[in-house]
Design an enzyme around this catalytic site. Structure first.
Site, PDB file in Angstrom:
ATOM      1  N   THR A  55      40.461   6.505 -26.161  1.00 19.23           N
ATOM      2  CA  THR A  55      40.884   6.748 -27.542  1.00 19.23           C
ATOM      3  C   THR A  55      42.408   6.739 -27.540  1.00 19.23           C
ATOM      4  O   THR A  55      43.026   7.612 -26.925  1.00 19.23           O
ATOM      5  CB  THR A  55      40.380   8.114 -28.035  1.00 19.23           C
ATOM      6  OG1 THR A  55      38.962   8.153 -27.907  1.00 19.23           O
ATOM      7  CG2 THR A  55      40.755   8.331 -29.500  1.00 19.23           C
ATOM      8  N   LYS A 102      37.324   4.973 -35.192  1.00 17.11           N
ATOM      9  CA  LYS A 102      37.195   6.235 -34.449  1.00 17.11           C
ATOM     10  C   LYS A 102      38.050   7.345 -35.077  1.00 17.11           C
ATOM     11  O   LYS A 102      37.575   8.461 -35.302  1.00 17.11           O
ATOM     12  CB  LYS A 102      37.616   5.994 -33.000  1.00 17.11           C
ATOM     13  CG  LYS A 102      37.872   7.218 -32.170  1.00 17.11           C
ATOM     14  CD  LYS A 102      36.693   7.625 -31.348  1.00 17.11           C
ATOM     15  CE  LYS A 102      36.935   8.964 -30.667  1.00 17.11           C
ATOM     16  NZ  LYS A 102      35.790   9.492 -30.005  1.00 17.11           N
ATOM     17  N   LYS A 128      43.897  15.971 -30.452  1.00 12.48           N
ATOM     18  CA  LYS A 128      44.407  14.651 -30.046  1.00 12.48           C
ATOM     19  C   LYS A 128      44.045  13.598 -31.103  1.00 12.48           C
ATOM     20  O   LYS A 128      44.892  12.811 -31.530  1.00 12.48           O
ATOM     21  CB  LYS A 128      43.804  14.255 -28.686  1.00 12.48           C
ATOM     22  CG  LYS A 128      44.124  12.819 -28.295  1.00 12.48           C
ATOM     23  CD  LYS A 128      43.420  12.324 -27.052  1.00 12.48           C
ATOM     24  CE  LYS A 128      43.658  10.807 -26.921  1.00 12.48           C
ATOM     25  NZ  LYS A 128      43.070  10.216 -25.724  1.00 12.48           N
TER      26      LYS A 128
HETATM   27  P1  NAD Z   1      40.053  12.413 -17.977  1.00 13.34           P
HETATM   28  O1  NAD Z   1      41.408  13.016 -17.996  1.00 13.34           O
HETATM   29  O2  NAD Z   1      38.910  13.158 -17.367  1.00 13.34           O
HETATM   30  O3  NAD Z   1      40.114  10.967 -17.238  1.00 13.34           O
HETATM   31  C1  NAD Z   1      41.216  10.105 -17.298  1.00 13.34           C
HETATM   32  C2  NAD Z   1      41.367   9.478 -15.907  1.00 13.34           C
HETATM   33  O4  NAD Z   1      42.416   8.522 -15.932  1.00 13.34           O
HETATM   34  C3  NAD Z   1      41.740  10.511 -14.837  1.00 13.34           C
HETATM   35  O5  NAD Z   1      40.816  10.428 -13.757  1.00 13.34           O
HETATM   36  C4  NAD Z   1      43.150  10.105 -14.412  1.00 13.34           C
HETATM   37  O6  NAD Z   1      43.426  10.348 -13.029  1.00 13.34           O
HETATM   38  C5  NAD Z   1      43.124   8.615 -14.717  1.00 13.34           C
HETATM   39  N1  NAD Z   1      44.453   8.038 -14.872  1.00 13.34           N
HETATM   40  C6  NAD Z   1      45.517   8.524 -15.545  1.00 13.34           C
HETATM   41  N2  NAD Z   1      46.556   7.682 -15.471  1.00 13.34           N
HETATM   42  C7  NAD Z   1      46.145   6.634 -14.720  1.00 13.34           C
HETATM   43  C8  NAD Z   1      46.769   5.432 -14.279  1.00 13.34           C
HETATM   44  N3  NAD Z   1      48.027   5.142 -14.614  1.00 13.34           N
HETATM   45  N4  NAD Z   1      46.054   4.581 -13.522  1.00 13.34           N
HETATM   46  C9  NAD Z   1      44.768   4.868 -13.170  1.00 13.34           C
HETATM   47  N5  NAD Z   1      44.120   5.985 -13.570  1.00 13.34           N
HETATM   48  C10 NAD Z   1      44.804   6.855 -14.328  1.00 13.34           C
HETATM   49  O7  NAD Z   1      39.732  12.036 -19.502  1.00 13.34           O
HETATM   50  P2  NAD Z   1      38.290  11.692 -20.136  1.00 13.34           P
HETATM   51  O8  NAD Z   1      37.699  12.930 -20.716  1.00 13.34           O
HETATM   52  O9  NAD Z   1      37.521  10.862 -19.187  1.00 13.34           O
HETATM   53  O10 NAD Z   1      38.749  10.801 -21.394  1.00 13.34           O
HETATM   54  C11 NAD Z   1      39.165   9.451 -21.245  1.00 13.34           C
HETATM   55  C12 NAD Z   1      39.364   8.861 -22.625  1.00 13.34           C
HETATM   56  O11 NAD Z   1      38.145   8.965 -23.381  1.00 13.34           O
HETATM   57  C13 NAD Z   1      40.432   9.590 -23.471  1.00 13.34           C
HETATM   58  O12 NAD Z   1      41.161   8.617 -24.180  1.00 13.34           O
HETATM   59  C14 NAD Z   1      39.618  10.474 -24.393  1.00 13.34           C
HETATM   60  O13 NAD Z   1      40.276  10.751 -25.608  1.00 13.34           O
HETATM   61  C15 NAD Z   1      38.379   9.609 -24.613  1.00 13.34           C
HETATM   62  N6  NAD Z   1      37.165  10.361 -24.995  1.00 13.34           N
HETATM   63  C16 NAD Z   1      36.818  11.500 -24.312  1.00 13.34           C
HETATM   64  C17 NAD Z   1      35.672  12.191 -24.684  1.00 13.34           C
HETATM   65  C18 NAD Z   1      35.263  13.445 -23.952  1.00 13.34           C
HETATM   66  O14 NAD Z   1      34.359  14.144 -24.455  1.00 13.34           O
HETATM   67  N7  NAD Z   1      35.828  13.753 -22.792  1.00 13.34           N
HETATM   68  C19 NAD Z   1      34.876  11.720 -25.752  1.00 13.34           C
HETATM   69  C20 NAD Z   1      35.244  10.535 -26.391  1.00 13.34           C
HETATM   70  C21 NAD Z   1      36.396   9.860 -26.014  1.00 13.34           C
END
Ligand code: NAD
Length: 291
Positions: A87, A162, A237
């Site tokens: 997102t 979204k 966010k």
């Molecule tokens: P998270 O923080 O658990 O995962 C993000 C991952 O990206 C981490 O493992 C981090 O180490 C990695 N990362 C960061 N910078 C990086 C880079 N430069 N290169 C490689 N890897 C890198 O977050 P999440 O909960 O998995 O969410 C991910 C996305 O999904 C976000 O944009 C969030 O808004 C969206 N989202 C999350 C949910 C939820 O319920 N968690 C629901 C819908 C959408």
């Protein structure tokens, strides 16, 4: 299909595991030291992307997406697809898609709803923006990771859908919580309040499917001490992204703006961090009119 998967966090790890479980060859990369069943790990984002037919990113925000995209676009094979499921802001989604297309790649922005539970169960909903061939290339993978994918339009349309959806959700959750708190103070029984509103014109997903009052309506995070579910931090966010988009499109969104202010106060100055976004109800309960 050979798939690169970058960003194996709470959402990305189970999504990648589902693709590997369905028989695809999945190569992963994350800045953190992670391992995912069935996924082999690359040493860099560029290595992960090179030779893949589709590269999926699932990253925290638009700045990180832009920097990862700058690394991987030159490494990707012409005709391959870059599918961003994070997102992020609409401007970053459009900029990354334009860079990818200029390099002869297909590009899709495909944020999800359904949370960590949906990612694990393979029941996410994808809202996608991009060309028809780009969507067609990603669609079989959406079918594995999710239960529904809607092609919303050109680049950025998925992110637009979204954040508009979540702006409505933030506003209706606040309205539902403040109405419950008012009903309490008027001596109205919560079950009666639910029985009336859930079948009257005040009904909404927040009231009917995710009722913020414990013990009322279907099971929801309210029945589990407001453990997320959908965390208030993530709602904040998304509300910020909606207001950033409204700013750049010159759209008047006073309710979205106020919802952002209230969630910022809740998460940053009160006890909202780490709680479900429906914990706005106990917040309103504690407050009086002058606060
Ligand atoms: P998270 O923080 O658990 O995962 C993000 C991952 O990206 C981490 O493992 C981090 O180490 C990695 N990362 C960061 N910078 C990086 C880079 N430069 N290169 C490689 N890897 C890198 O977050 P999440 O909960 O998995 O969410 C991910 C996305 O999904 C976000 O944009 C969030 O808004 C969206 N989202 C999350 C949910 C939820 O319920 N968690 C629901 C819908 C959408």
């Amino acid at each position: 299909m050979k798939i690169g998967f970058i960003g194996l966090g709470n959402m990305g790890a189970p999504m990648a595991a589902n693709l590997a479980g369905a028989g695809h060859e999945v190569v992963g990369f994350d800045m953190a030291d992670v391992s995912v069943e069935g996924v082999s790990m690359a040493a860099s984002a560029a290595e992960c992307a090179s030779g893949a037919e589709v590269v999926i990113t699932m990253l925290p925000n638009g700045d990180i997406l832009r920097s990862v995209a700058a690394d991987i676009i030159p490494a990707m094979t012409r005709g391959a697809a870059l599918v961003d499921c994070s997102t992020v802001d609409v401007d970053s989604a459009r900029a990354v898609a334009a860079d990818a297309e200029a390099a002869g790649l297909l590009a899709v922005d495909a944020p999800v709803s359904g949370g960590v539970g949906g990612a694990s169960a393979g029941t996410l909903t994808f809202m996608a923006g991009g060309s028809a061939p780009a969507f067609a290339k990603a669609a079989p993978l959406f079918d594995i990771m999710g239960q529904k994918a809607v092609h919303c339009g050109e680049a950025g349309a998925g992110q637009a859908a979204k954040i508009c959806n979540n702006m409505i959700l933030g506003v209706t959750m606040i309205a539902t919580c403040e109405a419950f708190a008012l009903a309490d103070k008027l001596g109205l029984d919560r079950q009666k309040m639910f029985d009336v509103v859930s079948t009257s014109s005040g009904y909404s997903w927040s009231m009917n499917a995710y009722c913020p009052a414990p013990g009322v309506g279907p099971q929801s995070p309210a029945d589990n001490g407001y453990k997320p579910g959908f965390a208030a931090d993530l709602m904040l966010k998304d509300l910020r992204l909606s207001q950033q988009a409204a700013e750049s499109a010159d759209a008047d969104t006073p309710m979205g703006q106020l919802a952002q202010t209230l969630y910022a106060q809740f998460v940053e100055n009160e006890d909202g961090k780490g709680r479900d976004f429906s914990a706005m109800l106990p917040r309103f309960e504690k407050r009086g009119r002058a606060e």
